[in-house]
Design a protein around this motif. Sequence first.
Motif, PDB file in Angstrom:
ATOM      1  N   ARG A   1       0.838  -1.204   0.000  1.00 63.45           N
ATOM      2  CA  ARG A   1       0.000   0.000   0.000  1.00 63.45           C
ATOM      3  C   ARG A   1       0.871   1.252   0.000  1.00 63.45           C
ATOM      4  O   ARG A   1       0.614   2.207  -0.744  1.00 63.45           O
ATOM      5  N   ALA A   2       1.895   1.265   0.842  1.00 65.29           N
ATOM      6  CA  ALA A   2       2.771   2.438   0.908  1.00 65.29           C
ATOM      7  C   ALA A   2       3.457   2.687  -0.433  1.00 65.29           C
ATOM      8  O   ALA A   2       3.607   3.836  -0.860  1.00 65.29           O
ATOM      9  N   PHE A   3       3.877   1.610  -1.099  1.00 64.80           N
ATOM     10  CA  PHE A   3       4.514   1.774  -2.409  1.00 64.80           C
ATOM     11  C   PHE A   3       3.550   2.408  -3.396  1.00 64.80           C
ATOM     12  O   PHE A   3       3.912   3.335  -4.136  1.00 64.80           O
ATOM     13  N   PHE A   4       2.318   1.928  -3.411  1.00 65.23           N
ATOM     14  CA  PHE A   4       1.332   2.500  -4.331  1.00 65.23           C
ATOM     15  C   PHE A   4       1.065   3.959  -4.001  1.00 65.23           C
ATOM     16  O   PHE A   4       1.060   4.821  -4.889  1.00 65.23           O
ATOM     17  N   GLU A   5       0.845   4.261  -2.703  1.00 68.89           N
ATOM     18  CA  GLU A   5       0.471   5.622  -2.317  1.00 68.89           C
ATOM     19  C   GLU A   5       1.603   6.613  -2.561  1.00 68.89           C
ATOM     20  O   GLU A   5       1.351   7.764  -2.927  1.00 68.89           O
ATOM     21  N   ASN A   6       2.849   6.181  -2.373  1.00 63.98           N
ATOM     22  CA  ASN A   6       3.975   7.102  -2.473  1.00 63.98           C
ATOM     23  C   ASN A   6       4.592   7.166  -3.859  1.00 63.98           C
ATOM     24  O   ASN A   6       5.131   8.211  -4.250  1.00 63.98           O
ATOM     25  N   LYS A   7       4.530   6.060  -4.613  1.00 64.75           N
ATOM     26  CA  LYS A   7       5.216   5.998  -5.899  1.00 64.75           C
ATOM     27  C   LYS A   7       4.276   6.030  -7.103  1.00 64.75           C
ATOM     28  O   LYS A   7       4.626   6.573  -8.153  1.00 64.75           O
ATOM     29  N   ILE A   8       3.099   5.427  -6.970  1.00 67.79           N
ATOM     30  CA  ILE A   8       2.245   5.233  -8.138  1.00 67.79           C
ATOM     31  C   ILE A   8       1.098   6.237  -8.197  1.00 67.79           C
ATOM     32  O   ILE A   8       0.915   6.936  -9.192  1.00 67.79           O
ATOM     33  N   ARG A   9       0.309   6.319  -7.110  1.00 65.89           N
ATOM     34  CA  ARG A   9      -0.866   7.189  -7.152  1.00 65.89           C
ATOM     35  C   ARG A   9      -0.520   8.641  -7.535  1.00 65.89           C
ATOM     36  O   ARG A   9      -1.211   9.230  -8.379  1.00 65.89           O
ATOM     37  N   PRO A  10       0.533   9.274  -6.930  1.00 63.54           N
ATOM     38  CA  PRO A  10       0.807  10.666  -7.290  1.00 63.54           C
ATOM     39  C   PRO A  10       1.062  10.862  -8.783  1.00 63.54           C
ATOM     40  O   PRO A  10       0.663  11.876  -9.356  1.00 63.54           O
ATOM     41  N   VAL A  11       1.727   9.893  -9.417  1.00 65.48           N
ATOM     42  CA  VAL A  11       2.003  10.014 -10.851  1.00 65.48           C
ATOM     43  C   VAL A  11       0.724   9.854 -11.653  1.00 65.48           C
ATOM     44  O   VAL A  11       0.476  10.592 -12.617  1.00 65.48           O
ATOM     45  N   LEU A  12      -0.111   8.888 -11.267  1.00 72.48           N
ATOM     46  CA  LEU A  12      -1.378   8.705 -11.965  1.00 72.48           C
ATOM     47  C   LEU A  12      -2.234   9.970 -11.891  1.00 72.48           C
ATOM     48  O   LEU A  12      -2.816  10.405 -12.883  1.00 72.48           O
ATOM     49  N   VAL A  13      -2.288  10.556 -10.675  1.00 73.56           N
ATOM     50  CA  VAL A  13      -3.109  11.759 -10.488  1.00 73.56           C
ATOM     51  C   VAL A  13      -2.597  12.907 -11.352  1.00 73.56           C
ATOM     52  O   VAL A  13      -3.369  13.593 -12.034  1.00 73.56           O
ATOM     53  N   LYS A  14      -1.289  13.137 -11.338  1.00 71.28           N
ATOM     54  CA  LYS A  14      -0.733  14.302 -12.017  1.00 71.28           C
ATOM     55  C   LYS A  14      -0.619  14.120 -13.524  1.00 71.28           C
ATOM     56  O   LYS A  14      -0.761  15.087 -14.281  1.00 71.28           O
ATOM     57  N   LYS A  15      -0.350  12.890 -13.971  1.00 72.63           N
ATOM     58  CA  LYS A  15      -0.026  12.690 -15.378  1.00 72.63           C
ATOM     59  C   LYS A  15      -1.102  11.973 -16.192  1.00 72.63           C
ATOM     60  O   LYS A  15      -1.075  12.046 -17.421  1.00 72.63           O
ATOM     61  N   CYS A  16      -2.033  11.284 -15.542  1.00 79.82           N
ATOM     62  CA  CYS A  16      -2.951  10.417 -16.283  1.00 79.82           C
ATOM     63  C   CYS A  16      -4.422  10.783 -16.123  1.00 79.82           C
ATOM     64  O   CYS A  16      -5.223  10.594 -17.040  1.00 79.82           O
ATOM     65  N   TYR A  17      -4.812  11.266 -14.930  1.00 76.97           N
ATOM     66  CA  TYR A  17      -6.232  11.431 -14.645  1.00 76.97           C
ATOM     67  C   TYR A  17      -6.912  12.482 -15.512  1.00 76.97           C
ATOM     68  O   TYR A  17      -8.122  12.424 -15.718  1.00 76.97           O
ATOM     69  N   SER A  18      -6.161  13.454 -16.022  1.00 75.20           N
ATOM     70  CA  SER A  18      -6.808  14.495 -16.810  1.00 75.20           C
ATOM     71  C   SER A  18      -7.482  13.916 -18.050  1.00 75.20           C
ATOM     72  O   SER A  18      -8.488  14.449 -18.528  1.00 75.20           O
ATOM     73  N   CYS A  19      -6.941  12.820 -18.581  1.00 74.04           N
ATOM     74  CA  CYS A  19      -7.511  12.202 -19.788  1.00 74.04           C
ATOM     75  C   CYS A  19      -8.126  10.830 -19.537  1.00 74.04           C
ATOM     76  O   CYS A  19      -8.860  10.319 -20.386  1.00 74.04           O
ATOM     77  N   HIS A  20      -7.814  10.223 -18.392  1.00 71.71           N
ATOM     78  CA  HIS A  20      -8.217   8.828 -18.179  1.00 71.71           C
ATOM     79  C   HIS A  20      -8.894   8.639 -16.829  1.00 71.71           C
ATOM     80  O   HIS A  20      -8.497   7.779 -16.040  1.00 71.71           O
ATOM     81  N   SER A  21      -9.916   9.431 -16.542  1.00 69.66           N
ATOM     82  CA  SER A  21     -10.625   9.295 -15.279  1.00 69.66           C
ATOM     83  C   SER A  21     -12.089   9.649 -15.469  1.00 69.66           C
ATOM     84  O   SER A  21     -12.500  10.131 -16.532  1.00 69.66           O
TER      85      SER A  21
END
Length: 792
Positions: free
Chosen positions: A40-60
């Motif tokens: 969970r910590a790996f996802f929250e610290n490494k993955i989620r922030p990138v998804l939010v900043k780089k992907c969600y604008s077009c894929h959410s």
Amino acid sequence: MRKLLTLVSAVCWIFVVAFYSATPAWSANKPSTQMNPKERAFFENKIRPVLVKKCYSCHSSKSEELGGKLRMDSRDGMRVGGESGPAFVEGRPNESLLIQALRYDGLEMPPDEPLSEAVIRDFIQWVEMGVPDPRIDHPLIAKKPDVESAAANPELWSFQSITNPTPPAVKQPNWCFDPLDRFVLARIEQAKLKPAHDASPVHLVRRLYFDLIGLPPTAEQVEAFLNDYEQHQQQAVIRLVDELLASPHFGERWGRHWLDVARYGESNGNDGLGRNPTFPHAWRYRDYVVQALNDDVPYDRFLTEQIAGDLLTAKSPAERDRFLIATGFLAIGAKPAKAMNVNFDMDVVNDQINVIGTGVMGLSIACARCHDHKHDPIPTSDYYALAGIFLSTETMWGYAANQPLTAPETPLHVLKAKGHYVAPPDSGAKPKVDERTLSRKKKPQKVYPAGTPLAMGVREKKKIVDCKVNIKGESKKLGPKVPRGFLSACQMEQTPELPDKSSGRLQLAQWLTSADHPQTSRVMVNRIWLQLFGQALVRTPDDFGVYGERPTHPQLLDHLATRFRTEGWSIKQLIREIVLSHTYQLSSFCDEQILDTDPENRLLCRHNRRRLDAESLRDSILAVSGQLNREPGLGSAIANVDELVNKAGNLHLPHNHRSIYLCMLRHSEPPELSAFDLPDSTKPVGKRNETTLPTQSLFLLNSPFLVEQADSFAKDVLADPELNDTDRVHLVYRRALNRSPESSELQRALKLLEDVDQALESEISQADLRRVAVWATLCQALLNTNEFRYVD
């Protein structure tokens, strides 16, 4: 000979650690059948922030148009995939479309520019781990966000007014030490569970020392507490807590937490052109933070001094100096290169908006620089309303190592104290050559004769301006002018009016610390809870927006936020109330039912076992070896060095003060700390990453620092000729682990000493030297155990 000793130590270390790391202390962190805390910590610290900043604008679900029909804001959305199929094949990154796209191999994501190699490696590791993903799924339908008020949208919970909920009724009211316990116990009872038993006095005293001052208790301090606790129970805990809160080491511990949020660094960091100039005067801000927390400066005042200290009325020259130093909060940020960068001034402003937004409000306001925020109610106009405040503010960082390609020279605040530091560029003082730079055969720097002292900070610009919208974030593409102001989504009874002839920073501080501001107190109490429990009530402490996690105990969060404000914004008082609660004093060990029902401890049925952070680990090693200098460190190793870090050689000077006083250069961290998840200080960090890497084991095994401290520890243990070997083993255990060895441990330790002595006999003929090496092996082994490096 030294290499041989290290090799022998390594062999013995492996032998001893194999035993100690097998202790049952890990039982508190039994992994979930679906996801363990590390995943969970790996996802929250490494993955989620990138998804939010780089992907969600077009894929959410918030996208106006769903790119490739691929949802990336939910677990199932990525598994189902889009027009090209599933985003990944679990465990096989080379066959995963997501990884191919990040590598720009056929597909290209994100389309504007590729991610860094480090981020791509994180995603590869995530796929190799089996793609652990804790996100709750939403309907697989993209929709255009509705325009609605924060009060009407439950996803915008942090914009809603803070309530003052009544502590709920519970079946066991006598269990509760503090009203906050009722909020926790009610949830536990609702789940038909019971809290874990209380922490043992030994575990509790160790926990309190580390949480409040960041140092382990001595054997004598443990014994004194145990005797007091045996007679007076909770009253003994109260006395110890008050003693620790009054310690000057409190500010050193909690000051470090705030410096993470303030993105503190003593150099600029890589500016994009390979330059990394020092900040010779940043250490004054560090010392300000330590002293402010020791003095328990109310948090609303603490913020005001950092945002607008230069605008406050001072009662004395010393207080005036302190106010000016406090504004270093806005000046110490990392800056991109000035060269060929027409956006440099606005990049500085963006950093200041980000430390206010993320650090104080828990909102990614800076995301609205180029366009309206994609999911939080922050329009671009609000961003530029804040930008006008900082565009009307002069940021003062100094020489920038005489590198105009990195940043132009600026003045610095001139203080009243005595000193001998680098002169500001507009000084009329006659320069003097700094002999330290000559010894490095570098270009001599200009320095003031005695009488730093200078400080980074901010002050008002002569011309107050409103900022025009920078279309797509470009300073040369200007839109309409936006009056200076604050976030429109924060509906408050009174919003300060900004005067025409000042920047508005003082009014910004007043707005942030208003009684009815919805985020400021929530964010801070959440940060305090995080440092005391290892996990926050809102587990994304820097993101209280739509894509941050919802609080596990929303009523408890508001209860604490209300107490924090009504009790004078006292950080020490809030910490005192929390650590004296029954919830805090629970054991980290619990039964199988609790672990199976609540493996992530969201109900707070138990405490959380935590690994020491980098600074506490180094400080503990020094304390146990007897080498820690507990006096405050003075100045900085670079207080007279204004040059490029990457051209100056090793700027880290050895000293045995606490780790907060080490030279914290961006992208050139102290070698004793760099292996243990230090933040890079380029942005606010509320929760550090916690990784387990081979480099950490190698550091603990081979670092000169640890070998030297083990030698010092051994010499200290051998200093008393009246002790026999059994007595000394007991002494080593009490100093390192705050307990006596069990009989089996004692026998193993004595056998280890005998075996190592025989192994070294042919190599080290001198008995005294060999005896130190033998005992250093045992000392180093104990300093490597989980029991030493974790707090229960």
